[in-house]
Design a protein around this motif. Structure first.
Motif, short mmCIF file in Angstrom:
data_model
loop_
_atom_site.label_atom_id
_atom_site.label_comp_id
_atom_site.label_asym_id
_atom_site.label_seq_id
_atom_site.Cartn_x
_atom_site.Cartn_y
_atom_site.Cartn_z
N VAL A 298 0.83 -1.20 0.00
CA VAL A 298 0.00 0.00 0.00
C VAL A 298 0.87 1.26 0.00
CG1 VAL A 298 -1.64 1.36 1.37
CG2 VAL A 298 -2.00 -1.10 1.06
N LEU A 299 1.90 1.28 0.83
CA LEU A 299 2.76 2.45 0.89
C LEU A 299 3.54 2.65 -0.41
CD1 LEU A 299 4.07 2.14 4.56
CD2 LEU A 299 2.46 3.83 3.67
N GLU A 300 3.91 1.55 -1.05
CA GLU A 300 4.56 1.67 -2.36
C GLU A 300 3.60 2.25 -3.38
OE1 GLU A 300 6.01 -2.15 -3.45
OE2 GLU A 300 7.76 -2.08 -2.12
N ARG A 301 2.34 1.82 -3.31
CA ARG A 301 1.34 2.30 -4.27
C ARG A 301 1.09 3.79 -4.14
NH1 ARG A 301 -2.67 -0.52 -6.94
NH2 ARG A 301 -1.11 -2.17 -6.92
N VAL A 302 1.10 4.29 -2.90
CA VAL A 302 0.83 5.72 -2.70
C VAL A 302 2.10 6.56 -2.76
CG1 VAL A 302 -1.22 5.20 -1.31
CG2 VAL A 302 0.98 5.59 -0.16
N GLY A 303 3.22 5.92 -2.98
CA GLY A 303 4.46 6.66 -3.15
C GLY A 303 5.11 7.15 -1.87
N ALA A 304 4.81 6.49 -0.73
CA ALA A 304 5.41 6.88 0.55
C ALA A 304 6.82 6.30 0.62
CB ALA A 304 4.57 6.39 1.72
N SER A 305 7.82 7.16 0.56
CA SER A 305 9.20 6.69 0.48
C SER A 305 9.97 6.79 1.80
CB SER A 305 9.97 7.48 -0.58
OG SER A 305 9.94 8.87 -0.29
N SER A 306 9.36 7.39 2.82
CA SER A 306 10.04 7.53 4.10
C SER A 306 10.30 6.16 4.72
CB SER A 306 9.20 8.38 5.06
OG SER A 306 9.72 8.31 6.38
N VAL A 307 11.56 5.87 5.01
CA VAL A 307 11.91 4.58 5.60
C VAL A 307 11.26 4.44 6.97
CG1 VAL A 307 13.79 3.17 6.48
CG2 VAL A 307 14.04 4.36 4.30
N THR A 308 11.34 5.50 7.77
CA THR A 308 10.78 5.44 9.13
C THR A 308 9.28 5.20 9.07
OG1 THR A 308 12.51 6.86 10.05
CG2 THR A 308 10.45 6.71 11.27
N LEU A 309 8.58 5.88 8.16
CA LEU A 309 7.14 5.67 8.02
C LEU A 309 6.85 4.24 7.62
CD1 LEU A 309 4.25 6.79 7.92
CD2 LEU A 309 4.66 7.36 5.51
N ASN A 310 7.60 3.71 6.67
CA ASN A 310 7.39 2.33 6.23
C ASN A 310 7.64 1.35 7.37
OD1 ASN A 310 7.12 1.57 3.05
ND2 ASN A 310 7.91 3.64 3.33
N VAL A 311 8.67 1.60 8.16
CA VAL A 311 8.98 0.69 9.27
C VAL A 311 7.86 0.72 10.31
CG1 VAL A 311 10.51 0.31 11.24
CG2 VAL A 311 11.47 0.73 8.97
N LEU A 312 7.44 1.92 10.71
CA LEU A 312 6.44 2.03 11.77
C LEU A 312 5.08 1.50 11.33
CD1 LEU A 312 7.35 5.52 13.30
CD2 LEU A 312 7.98 3.24 14.11
N VAL A 313 4.67 1.84 10.09
CA VAL A 313 3.39 1.34 9.59
C VAL A 313 3.44 -0.17 9.43
CG1 VAL A 313 1.79 1.38 7.64
CG2 VAL A 313 2.75 3.51 8.49
N GLY A 314 4.55 -0.68 8.90
CA GLY A 314 4.69 -2.13 8.77
C GLY A 314 4.65 -2.84 10.11
N LEU A 315 5.30 -2.25 11.10
CA LEU A 315 5.30 -2.83 12.44
C LEU A 315 3.89 -2.89 13.02
CD1 LEU A 315 7.36 -3.86 14.57
CD2 LEU A 315 7.42 -1.54 15.49
N LEU A 316 3.16 -1.79 12.91
CA LEU A 316 1.79 -1.76 13.43
C LEU A 316 0.87 -2.70 12.65
CD1 LEU A 316 1.38 2.09 14.07
CD2 LEU A 316 1.63 0.28 15.78
N ALA A 317 1.05 -2.76 11.33
CA ALA A 317 0.21 -3.63 10.51
C ALA A 317 0.46 -5.09 10.83
CB ALA A 317 0.45 -3.35 9.04
#
Length: 361
Positions: A298-317
């Motif tokens: 999902v984050l790749e689809r919306v173009g979210a490139s922040s590593v920290t955002l990807n890590v935290l969202v992935g952790l919560l998901a």
């Protein structure tokens, strides 16, 4: 009303169940975080976020790899020691097969099917479907490996071989050396991984059985000091100052894992969020990858490139996926049996299936 039942179940988990040690559940929650974080980062160059090894998040994962699976295995041994083998060994083995191998086959096969549909290969090759679980599937190797460990330790308990610390401590040392020096060309049925887990599991059994938390202060201080020195050595390896300590099948890594787990057990601190998460540790472990993969896509689809955002969202998901699966599965007797390893539902007099019992820890 049925829609809010999972919410009520989650609310009940917020209170520490009677008879449970919240500090141990906190450590289980910590182990869950480490596992999910590892798979968010990815265990290989083609997995997860594919982060460069110099990335701070990646460096954190590499620093904690010596604690991640050792802590899961250590706590499995500690919890086993709370309720050791008190029945016939065949019945004990049957219960562990239901508790561990059934969810491995059900959830693990579902994961393998999803991964196959997505075109993801195993170590560069497509493992034939008929070899799934003969060759362990992804992280489900742990369920298969710890099953063999339970059987071995239960058998040793059956013959009263683990009743004295003077016998158990040498066995832990022997297990460390065996894991370090036994060749490991194949990992059929996760038997080689079982040898990797054995010293940590035995350490957990010994920690409870022989009162590690109340051991003489010099002994506790020596173990903590050893853990700190070994952790420093592993950091020097990550920095390239000395040879890097292998993640597995290495005596230094094993001793670091054992001493770090024993040191953490001395903390005796609890934190409610982690303790609650620890109560869902089984399904968080088995199902978190569905959440982490979905979040990354999902984050790749919306173009979210922040590593920290990807890590935290992935952790919560990943955490949310495991919690949600358990809350939903507990509403069905068959789902409890197939996904959570609960008892098979029995039909009552009226033909309705009886509720399955909760899976043992």
């Amino acid at each position: 009303m049925a829609a809010v039942e999972p919410v009520r179940e989650f609310a009940r988990r917020l209170a520490s169940p009677p008879g449970r040690d919240p500090s141990v559940d906190t450590l289980r929650g910590l182990a869950c975080l480490l596992v999910v974080l590892y798979h968010v980062r990815g265990g290989g160059p083609t997995d997860g976020l594919r982060l460069d090894r110099g990335n701070p998040w990646s460096y954190l994962v590499d620093s904690l790899v010596y604690l991640r699976m050792p802590l899961f295995s250590f706590l499995s041994g500690y919890v086993y020691a709370l309720r050791p083998l008190r029945e016939r060994w065949p019945r004990f083995a049957q219960g562990k097969a239901r508790r561990l191998l059934v969810p491995m086959l059900v959830v693990g096969t579902a994961f393998a099917l999803v991964r196959r549909a997505a075109g993801v290969a195993d170590g560069g090759e497509q493992t034939p479907w008929y070899l799934w679980h003969v060759v362990p599937v992804a992280h489900f190797w742990f369920l298969e490996a710890v099953f063999w460990v339970f059987l071995l330790v239960g058998l040793a308990d059956r013959f009263r071989l683990l009743e004295r610390w003077t016998a158990v401590v040498p066995l832990i040392g022997l297990a460390v050396l065996a894991d370090a020096f036994v060749p490991s060309p194949t990992n059929v049925l996760a038997l080689r991984d079982a040898l990797f887990l054995l010293p940590f599991f035995l350490s957990g059994v010994a920690a409870h059985r022989f009162g590690w938390r109340t051991a003489p202060r010099p002994a506790r201080a020596a173990v903590v000091a050893a853990a700190l020195l070994l952790a420093l050595w592993s950091q020097l390896g990550l920095q390239g100052v000395v040879a890097r300590v292998p993640e597995r099948h290495d005596a230094v890594a094993a001793l670091l894992g054992v001493t770090a787990c024993l040191s953490l057990l001395l903390v005796r601190r609890s934190w409610r969020p982690l303790a609650v998460l620890g109560g869902f540790s089984f399904t968080v472990y088995t199902c978190h990858v569905f959440g982490t993969s979905a979040a990354r896509l999902v984050l790749e689809r919306v173009g979210a490139s922040s590593v920290t955002l990807n890590v935290l969202v992935g952790l919560l998901a990943g955490i949310a996926a495991g919690v949600l699966v358990e809350l939903v599965a507990r509403r069905s007797a068959w789902a409890r049996a197939l996904v959570l390893g609960g008892r098979w539902p029995r039909r009552g007099a009226g033909g309705a299936p009886r509720p399955a019992s909760s899976p043992a820890s």
